[in-house]
Design a protein around this motif. Structure first.
Motif, short mmCIF file in Angstrom:
data_model
loop_
_atom_site.label_atom_id
_atom_site.label_comp_id
_atom_site.label_asym_id
_atom_site.label_seq_id
_atom_site.Cartn_x
_atom_site.Cartn_y
_atom_site.Cartn_z
N ASP A 68 -9.82 -43.27 -25.04
CA ASP A 68 -9.93 -44.18 -26.15
C ASP A 68 -10.96 -45.01 -26.50
O ASP A 68 -11.56 -45.21 -27.51
N ARG A 69 -11.49 -45.61 -25.28
CA ARG A 69 -12.56 -46.54 -25.56
C ARG A 69 -13.86 -45.63 -26.12
O ARG A 69 -14.73 -46.17 -26.93
N LEU A 70 -14.07 -44.58 -25.46
CA LEU A 70 -15.02 -43.77 -25.89
C LEU A 70 -14.89 -43.07 -27.18
O LEU A 70 -15.77 -42.89 -28.05
N ASP A 71 -13.73 -42.65 -27.69
CA ASP A 71 -13.54 -42.31 -29.21
C ASP A 71 -13.86 -43.46 -30.19
O ASP A 71 -14.31 -43.05 -31.08
N ARG A 72 -13.62 -44.52 -29.99
CA ARG A 72 -13.67 -45.67 -30.79
C ARG A 72 -15.35 -45.92 -31.01
O ARG A 72 -15.59 -46.77 -32.06
N LEU A 73 -16.20 -45.48 -30.15
CA LEU A 73 -17.74 -45.76 -30.41
C LEU A 73 -18.17 -44.90 -31.73
O LEU A 73 -19.32 -45.26 -31.99
N SER A 83 -27.18 -49.55 -28.96
CA SER A 83 -27.40 -50.14 -27.65
C SER A 83 -26.02 -50.81 -27.39
O SER A 83 -25.37 -50.70 -25.91
N GLY A 84 -24.96 -51.00 -28.18
CA GLY A 84 -23.61 -51.49 -27.90
C GLY A 84 -22.83 -50.36 -27.18
O GLY A 84 -22.05 -50.42 -26.41
#
Length: 279
Positions: free
Chosen positions: A270-275, A209-210
């Motif tokens: 970068d934000r998506l890669d860190r998921l 969910s996060g």
């Protein structure tokens, strides 16, 4: 700017964002009419790569596509898969790569698709009970006979890709892969190094969910949908990635294609890669 095209095997040019036909209902009457309309609309919108398989309804999906699109417009590539059969003890589907089975499934696919040659044929699964050399060798022989053009594999490891490439040129790999499921990063890297097309199946899948909340936040900033962000991330991930999202609705089809126009910033990437946290 992300390239919108790719040459599979070095010469079959396709639009990178394709269409997976697996979800199209094939039953008679209204649902089938909708499926026919979706397939035709995909081609109208410029999709040139359509993925199907014998597994999808025991050939019914292939027949549906032929009904919708034959004679196929120039430049449209229908790729299908063989190597799955109802050969389990209770009639369940399981890998079956015996040469006679592969040959029969290819002949049946040619008939159902109404073509003399399948330009890209993929082995749906490697059969652990049949030597890999026999499975790949059969496809190589069918290519030499003019029954198929390019050869692809599905759900494989880097080692299996290497073994197969010692026997025949491999043009494509179709593994499960998406923004939140990157188990096959090593396979993608091997494909990129070799110029092999990588067709992620299940290209859009949500879990944590996060993570979903973060994708939704990026989507809001880009005035897009989370699905479009997930597809844009795949297109941005590597030039050899050819996503094949599936849907049985024209509005979802159009939404998916709009992902091509979405430009992720470096901060968004970068934000998506860190998921994803590597195992």
């Amino acid at each position: 700017m992300t390239s919108t095209g790719f040459r599979i095997g070095g010469h079959l040019y396709v639009r990178r964002l394709g269409f997976g036909a697996m979800h199209l209902p094939t039953e008679p009457h209204r649902a089938r009419e909708t499926s026919l309309a979706v397939a035709r609309r995909a081609v109208e919108l410029g999709i040139t790569l359509i993925d199907t398989a014998y597994l999808y309804g025991g050939g019914a999906n292939e027949e549906l596509l032929a009904e919708a699109l034959h004679p196929y417009p120039d430049g449209v590539l229908i790729t299908t898969k063989v190597g799955m059969a109802r050969s389990g003890p209770a009639g369940e589907w399981k890998p079956d790569g015996r040469p006679a089975v592969l040959r029969d499934q290819v002949e049946q696919a040619l008939r159902r698709l109404r073509v003399e040659r399948i330009e890209l044929l993929q082995l749906h699964r490697i059969d652990p009970e049949t030597p890999l050399a026999d499975q790949i060798g059969t496809l190589r022989d069918l290519r030499a006979e003019g029954r198929i053009g390019l050869i692809g594999l599905s759900e494989i490891t880097v080692d299996e890709l290497d073994q197969a490439r010692e026997i025949v040129d491999v043009a494509s790999v179709q593994n499960r892969y998406n923004l939140l499921d990157r188990e096959h990063d090593p396979v993608l890297a091997a494909c990129e190094a070799a110029g092999v097309a990588f067709l992620p199946w299940r290209p859009v899948a949500w879990g944590k969910s996060g993570a979903m909340a973060e994708v939704a936040a990026v989507a809001a900033e880009l005035d897009a949908t989370p699905t479009q962000v997930a597809l844009a991330w795949l297109l941005d991930r590597s030039p050899v990635v050819l996503p094949i999202p599936g849907t049985a609705r024209i509005d979802h089809l159009e939404e998916n294609l709009a992902a091509e126009r979405l430009q992720l910033t470096e901060a968004h990437r970068d934000r998506l890669d860190r998921l994803h946290e590597p195992a």
